[in-house]
Design a protein around this motif. Structure first.
Motif, PDB file in Angstrom:
ATOM      1  N   ALA A  45       0.905  -1.098  -0.060  1.00  0.00           N
ATOM      2  CA  ALA A  45       0.124  -0.027  -0.069  1.00  0.00           C
ATOM      3  C   ALA A  45       0.761   1.351  -0.076  1.00  0.00           C
ATOM      4  O   ALA A  45       2.180   1.281   0.432  1.00  0.00           O
ATOM      5  N   ALA A  46       0.414   2.371  -0.404  1.00  0.00           N
ATOM      6  CA  ALA A  46       1.087   3.605  -0.554  1.00  0.00           C
ATOM      7  C   ALA A  46       0.716   4.469   0.778  1.00  0.00           C
ATOM      8  O   ALA A  46      -0.317   4.373   1.369  1.00  0.00           O
ATOM      9  N   LEU A  47       1.847   5.066   1.394  1.00  0.00           N
ATOM     10  CA  LEU A  47       1.485   6.175   2.283  1.00  0.00           C
ATOM     11  C   LEU A  47       0.870   7.150   1.753  1.00  0.00           C
ATOM     12  O   LEU A  47       0.792   7.663   0.650  1.00  0.00           O
ATOM     13  N   PRO A  48      -0.261   7.647   2.722  1.00  0.00           N
ATOM     14  CA  PRO A  48      -0.991   9.030   2.021  1.00  0.00           C
ATOM     15  C   PRO A  48      -0.094  10.053   1.684  1.00  0.00           C
ATOM     16  O   PRO A  48       0.668  10.409   2.701  1.00  0.00           O
ATOM     17  N   PRO A  49      -0.389  10.835   0.606  1.00  0.00           N
ATOM     18  CA  PRO A  49       0.367  12.079   0.731  1.00  0.00           C
ATOM     19  C   PRO A  49      -0.100  13.424   1.418  1.00  0.00           C
ATOM     20  O   PRO A  49      -1.245  13.133   2.029  1.00  0.00           O
ATOM     21  N   LEU A  61       6.322   9.015  -1.614  1.00  0.00           N
ATOM     22  CA  LEU A  61       7.199   8.043  -2.114  1.00  0.00           C
ATOM     23  C   LEU A  61       8.623   8.139  -1.139  1.00  0.00           C
ATOM     24  O   LEU A  61       9.184   6.921  -0.907  1.00  0.00           O
ATOM     25  N   ILE A  62       9.195   9.158  -1.187  1.00  0.00           N
ATOM     26  CA  ILE A  62      10.442   9.215  -0.532  1.00  0.00           C
ATOM     27  C   ILE A  62      10.414   8.885   1.053  1.00  0.00           C
ATOM     28  O   ILE A  62      11.187   8.100   1.396  1.00  0.00           O
ATOM     29  N   ARG A  63       9.429   9.200   1.410  1.00  0.00           N
ATOM     30  CA  ARG A  63       9.125   8.892   2.974  1.00  0.00           C
ATOM     31  C   ARG A  63       8.978   7.442   2.950  1.00  0.00           C
ATOM     32  O   ARG A  63       9.659   6.581   3.865  1.00  0.00           O
ATOM     33  N   THR A 159      12.020  22.039  -8.631  1.00  0.00           N
ATOM     34  CA  THR A 159      11.367  22.303  -7.130  1.00  0.00           C
ATOM     35  C   THR A 159      11.833  21.352  -6.200  1.00  0.00           C
ATOM     36  O   THR A 159      11.392  20.148  -6.631  1.00  0.00           O
ATOM     37  N   PRO A 160      12.681  21.421  -5.166  1.00  0.00           N
ATOM     38  CA  PRO A 160      12.877  20.251  -4.408  1.00  0.00           C
ATOM     39  C   PRO A 160      12.082  19.951  -3.676  1.00  0.00           C
ATOM     40  O   PRO A 160      10.977  20.631  -3.292  1.00  0.00           O
ATOM     41  N   SER A 161      11.944  18.612  -3.261  1.00  0.00           N
ATOM     42  CA  SER A 161      10.992  18.014  -2.432  1.00  0.00           C
ATOM     43  C   SER A 161      10.994  18.596  -1.253  1.00  0.00           C
ATOM     44  O   SER A 161      12.175  18.887  -0.816  1.00  0.00           O
ATOM     45  N   GLU A 162      10.016  18.471  -0.270  1.00  0.00           N
ATOM     46  CA  GLU A 162       9.958  18.772   0.932  1.00  0.00           C
ATOM     47  C   GLU A 162      10.602  17.679   1.911  1.00  0.00           C
ATOM     48  O   GLU A 162      11.138  18.234   2.940  1.00  0.00           O
ATOM     49  N   VAL A 163      10.596  16.609   1.665  1.00  0.00           N
ATOM     50  CA  VAL A 163      11.229  15.590   2.175  1.00  0.00           C
ATOM     51  C   VAL A 163      12.575  15.364   1.414  1.00  0.00           C
ATOM     52  O   VAL A 163      12.647  15.072   0.073  1.00  0.00           O
ATOM     53  N   GLN A 164      13.686  15.416   2.186  1.00  0.00           N
ATOM     54  CA  GLN A 164      14.952  15.182   1.434  1.00  0.00           C
ATOM     55  C   GLN A 164      15.299  13.794   1.145  1.00  0.00           C
ATOM     56  O   GLN A 164      15.285  12.923   2.020  1.00  0.00           O
ATOM     57  N   VAL A 165      15.611  13.475  -0.055  1.00  0.00           N
ATOM     58  CA  VAL A 165      16.006  11.865  -0.200  1.00  0.00           C
ATOM     59  C   VAL A 165      16.942  11.491   0.518  1.00  0.00           C
ATOM     60  O   VAL A 165      16.906  10.312   1.231  1.00  0.00           O
ATOM     61  N   ASN A 166      18.114  12.175   0.634  1.00  0.00           N
ATOM     62  CA  ASN A 166      19.170  11.606   1.526  1.00  0.00           C
ATOM     63  C   ASN A 166      18.878  11.395   2.982  1.00  0.00           C
ATOM     64  O   ASN A 166      19.656  10.856   3.832  1.00  0.00           O
ATOM     65  N   GLU A 167      17.843  12.195   3.434  1.00  0.00           N
ATOM     66  CA  GLU A 167      17.352  12.059   4.924  1.00  0.00           C
ATOM     67  C   GLU A 167      16.681  10.829   5.114  1.00  0.00           C
ATOM     68  O   GLU A 167      16.951  10.508   6.208  1.00  0.00           O
TER      69      GLU A 167
END
Length: 170
Positions: A45-49, A61-63, A159-167
């Motif tokens: 299942a997906a996390l809700p946006p 998706l990043i989260r 436009t960078p994501s609000e959630v950082q991939v590397n984090e």
């Protein structure tokens, strides 16, 4: 609209089914051509946006990738004589044989930094040996449109994501 109503949108990328409506041919070394259409079917299942974010589906998706890998089953639907091969708007009968061809596993995500395969354009006509396109006119149209879209996107500011991939990436 009836087809769309039968398949309501999912809340995210991780639980979306990705389907090829266009027919391709798997070709043996002897030249035998078998028509197929493919699907990637989610295994989670997906996390809700989160509402109010600029890139909510990508951020979700990043989260989710922060919690581990994501998987989709690759299912191949095998066409039969009489199935439409050059019109993606015509579905094949639901009773067609399917072959479970494996699992696509995403284990890592990358930023759009230089060197991270960011300058790649999807082209449905670039195929490996053993797979050939059908004569569906959508293939050429998609190839041209994706190239135009790539050219337009490559000139846009990111436009960078609000959630950082590397984090969150494992």
């Amino acid at each position: 609209m009836a087809v769309i109503k039968q398949h309501p949108p999912t809340p995210g990328f991780a639980d979306s089914t990705y389907s090829s409506l266009i027919t391709f041919f798997f070709v043996t070394e002897a030249g035998v051509r078998t028509p197929v259409r493919w699907s990637f079917v989610p295994m989670q299942a997906a996390l809700p946006p989160r509402a109010g974010t600029t890139n909510s589906l990508f951020d979700a998706l990043i989260r989710q990738m922060g919690g581990g890998s994501l998987q989709w089953r690759l299912l191949l639907t095998v066409g039969q004589p009489g199935d439409p091969l050059t019109d993606a708007t015509l579905p094949w009968p639901a009773d067609r044989r399917t072959v479970d061809a494996g699992v696509l596993t995403l284990t890592k995500i990358e930023t759009e930094a230089p060197g991270n395969a960011r300058d790649v354009n999807f082209d449905p006509l670039v195929l490996p040996d053993g797979i050939e396109p059908s004569d569906d006119p959508l293939l050429s149209a998609r190839s041209a449109i994706y190239a135009a879209s790539y050219r337009a996107r490559s000139g846009e500011p990111k436009t960078p994501s609000e959630v950082q991939v590397n984090e969150v990436a494992p």
